[in-house]
Write a protein that holds these residues in place. Structure first.
Motif, PDB file in Angstrom:
ATOM      1  N   MET A  80       0.837  -1.203   0.000  1.00  0.00           N
ATOM      2  CA  MET A  80       0.000   0.000   0.000  1.00  0.00           C
ATOM      3  C   MET A  80       0.873   1.255   0.000  1.00  0.00           C
ATOM      4  N   GLY A  81       1.996   1.187   0.716  1.00  0.00           N
ATOM      5  CA  GLY A  81       2.914   2.323   0.740  1.00  0.00           C
ATOM      6  C   GLY A  81       3.533   2.600  -0.623  1.00  0.00           C
ATOM      7  N   ARG A  82       3.640   1.547  -1.459  1.00  0.00           N
ATOM      8  CA  ARG A  82       4.194   1.709  -2.809  1.00  0.00           C
ATOM      9  C   ARG A  82       3.095   1.935  -3.834  1.00  0.00           C
ATOM     10  N   LEU A  83       1.855   2.058  -3.373  1.00  0.00           N
ATOM     11  CA  LEU A  83       0.679   2.281  -4.224  1.00  0.00           C
ATOM     12  C   LEU A  83       0.486   1.150  -5.238  1.00  0.00           C
ATOM     13  N   SER A  84       0.728  -0.081  -4.808  1.00  0.00           N
ATOM     14  CA  SER A  84       0.548  -1.247  -5.662  1.00  0.00           C
ATOM     15  C   SER A  84      -0.933  -1.598  -5.755  1.00  0.00           C
ATOM     16  N   PHE A  85      -1.449  -1.696  -6.982  1.00  0.00           N
ATOM     17  CA  PHE A  85      -2.848  -2.051  -7.180  1.00  0.00           C
ATOM     18  C   PHE A  85      -3.131  -3.450  -6.652  1.00  0.00           C
ATOM     19  N   ARG A  86      -2.230  -4.385  -6.921  1.00  0.00           N
ATOM     20  CA  ARG A  86      -2.405  -5.765  -6.447  1.00  0.00           C
ATOM     21  C   ARG A  86      -2.472  -5.806  -4.922  1.00  0.00           C
ATOM     22  N   SER A  87      -1.654  -5.015  -4.271  1.00  0.00           N
ATOM     23  CA  SER A  87      -1.676  -4.961  -2.809  1.00  0.00           C
ATOM     24  C   SER A  87      -2.947  -4.297  -2.297  1.00  0.00           C
ATOM     25  N   ALA A  88      -3.445  -3.305  -3.017  1.00  0.00           N
ATOM     26  CA  ALA A  88      -4.705  -2.670  -2.618  1.00  0.00           C
ATOM     27  C   ALA A  88      -5.842  -3.680  -2.673  1.00  0.00           C
ATOM     28  N   VAL A  89      -5.894  -4.476  -3.743  1.00  0.00           N
ATOM     29  CA  VAL A  89      -6.935  -5.513  -3.865  1.00  0.00           C
ATOM     30  C   VAL A  89      -6.779  -6.544  -2.749  1.00  0.00           C
ATOM     31  N   ALA A  90      -5.561  -6.977  -2.486  1.00  0.00           N
ATOM     32  CA  ALA A  90      -5.319  -7.962  -1.425  1.00  0.00           C
ATOM     33  C   ALA A  90      -5.716  -7.400  -0.061  1.00  0.00           C
ATOM     34  N   THR A  91      -5.364  -6.150   0.207  1.00  0.00           N
ATOM     35  CA  THR A  91      -5.677  -5.543   1.497  1.00  0.00           C
ATOM     36  C   THR A  91      -7.179  -5.403   1.689  1.00  0.00           C
ATOM     37  N   VAL A  92      -7.878  -4.941   0.681  1.00  0.00           N
ATOM     38  CA  VAL A  92      -9.339  -4.845   0.765  1.00  0.00           C
ATOM     39  C   VAL A  92      -9.941  -6.228   0.979  1.00  0.00           C
ATOM     40  N   THR A  93      -9.417  -7.230   0.299  1.00  0.00           N
ATOM     41  CA  THR A  93      -9.939  -8.592   0.420  1.00  0.00           C
ATOM     42  C   THR A  93      -9.754  -9.132   1.827  1.00  0.00           C
ATOM     43  N   PHE A  94      -8.559  -9.020   2.405  1.00  0.00           N
ATOM     44  CA  PHE A  94      -8.393  -9.592   3.740  1.00  0.00           C
ATOM     45  C   PHE A  94      -9.085  -8.764   4.815  1.00  0.00           C
ATOM     46  N   MET A  95      -9.241  -7.473   4.601  1.00  0.00           N
ATOM     47  CA  MET A  95     -10.010  -6.669   5.558  1.00  0.00           C
ATOM     48  C   MET A  95     -11.486  -7.051   5.519  1.00  0.00           C
ATOM     49  N   LEU A  96     -12.040  -7.221   4.308  1.00  0.00           N
ATOM     50  CA  LEU A  96     -13.436  -7.657   4.187  1.00  0.00           C
ATOM     51  C   LEU A  96     -13.643  -9.044   4.785  1.00  0.00           C
ATOM     52  N   ALA A  97     -12.705  -9.942   4.552  1.00  0.00           N
ATOM     53  CA  ALA A  97     -12.804 -11.285   5.126  1.00  0.00           C
ATOM     54  C   ALA A  97     -12.810 -11.220   6.648  1.00  0.00           C
ATOM     55  N   GLY A  98     -12.001 -10.356   7.218  1.00  0.00           N
ATOM     56  CA  GLY A  98     -11.980 -10.201   8.673  1.00  0.00           C
ATOM     57  C   GLY A  98     -13.280  -9.633   9.205  1.00  0.00           C
ATOM     58  N   VAL A  99     -13.825  -8.624   8.538  1.00  0.00           N
ATOM     59  CA  VAL A  99     -15.087  -8.015   8.959  1.00  0.00           C
ATOM     60  C   VAL A  99     -16.218  -9.041   8.874  1.00  0.00           C
ATOM     61  N   ILE A 100     -16.266  -9.784   7.782  1.00  0.00           N
ATOM     62  CA  ILE A 100     -17.316 -10.799   7.609  1.00  0.00           C
ATOM     63  C   ILE A 100     -17.179 -11.892   8.663  1.00  0.00           C
ATOM     64  N   THR A 101     -15.953 -12.323   8.938  1.00  0.00           N
ATOM     65  CA  THR A 101     -15.735 -13.360   9.951  1.00  0.00           C
ATOM     66  C   THR A 101     -16.217 -12.902  11.320  1.00  0.00           C
ATOM     67  N   VAL A 102     -15.873 -11.691  11.717  1.00  0.00           N
ATOM     68  CA  VAL A 102     -16.308 -11.172  13.012  1.00  0.00           C
ATOM     69  C   VAL A 102     -17.835 -11.031  13.043  1.00  0.00           C
ATOM     70  N   ALA A 103     -18.426 -10.556  11.949  1.00  0.00           N
ATOM     71  CA  ALA A 103     -19.884 -10.399  11.911  1.00  0.00           C
ATOM     72  C   ALA A 103     -20.593 -11.748  12.042  1.00  0.00           C
ATOM     73  N   VAL A 104     -20.103 -12.751  11.335  1.00  0.00           N
ATOM     74  CA  VAL A 104     -20.720 -14.086  11.406  1.00  0.00           C
ATOM     75  C   VAL A 104     -20.539 -14.677  12.800  1.00  0.00           C
ATOM     76  N   MET A 105     -19.328 -14.576  13.343  1.00  0.00           N
ATOM     77  CA  MET A 105     -19.088 -15.129  14.677  1.00  0.00           C
ATOM     78  C   MET A 105     -19.919 -14.416  15.740  1.00  0.00           C
ATOM     79  N   THR A 106     -20.117 -13.115  15.602  1.00  0.00           N
ATOM     80  CA  THR A 106     -20.935 -12.367  16.537  1.00  0.00           C
ATOM     81  C   THR A 106     -22.398 -12.775  16.398  1.00  0.00           C
ATOM     82  N   ALA A 107     -22.860 -12.901  15.167  1.00  0.00           N
ATOM     83  CA  ALA A 107     -24.258 -13.296  14.950  1.00  0.00           C
ATOM     84  C   ALA A 107     -24.536 -14.707  15.491  1.00  0.00           C
TER      85      ALA A 107
END
Length: 136
Positions: free
Chosen positions: A104-131
């Motif tokens: 992200m510091g190097r403004l890599s598009f591939r890293s931006a996609v990866a970062t968004v993906t693992f952040m979304l996966a974490g949010v979804i995991t916490v939401a499902v586990m909470t529910a």
């Protein structure tokens, strides 16, 4: 709040020192793979980085700093989490530190996609586990 800011600054400083000093990205996948490149004589940096990471926790305990988070004491969950992270690292061609901090510091598009993906996966995991009221 200050602990998080200070921790983030230290991570950024370590990433910058490794990049500017050795020309390497401080993602743990790259560090660990460099440790095991036995034919590469120029891998001392990865050993120094790895030893520094392993010494960090004992040094924190020496100053009697409390652990801010307790995840779980169930070995099965720790092994399962490690395997899932390892699989995700393999599929994503890098880890959270490599993509999220350095990429992200190097403004890599591939890293931006990866970062968004693992952040979304974490949010979804916490939401499902909470529910489902899952306790770890």
């Amino acid at each position: 709040m200050w602990d998080e800011i200070f921790g983030g600054l230290l991570i950024g400083l370590a990433a910058a020192v490794l990049w500017l000093g050795v020309g390497r990205i401080s993602g743990m996948t790259g560090v660990l793979s460099s440790v095991f490149q036995f034919r590469n004589p120029d891998r001392h940096w990865s050993w120094a980085f790895l030893v520094g990471l392993m010494l960090a926790w004992p040094m924190v305990q020496l100053v009697d700093y409390p652990a801010p988070v307790s995840i779980t004491d169930k070995p099965f969950l720790l092994v399962a989490a490690g395997l899932l992270v390892g699989f995700g690292t393999y599929v994503g061609n890098g880890c959270t530190s490599g993509h999220g901090v350095c990429g992200m510091g190097r403004l890599s598009f591939r890293s931006a996609v990866a970062t968004v993906t693992f952040m979304l996966a974490g949010v979804i995991t916490v939401a499902v586990m909470t529910a489902l009221e899952v306790q770890i």
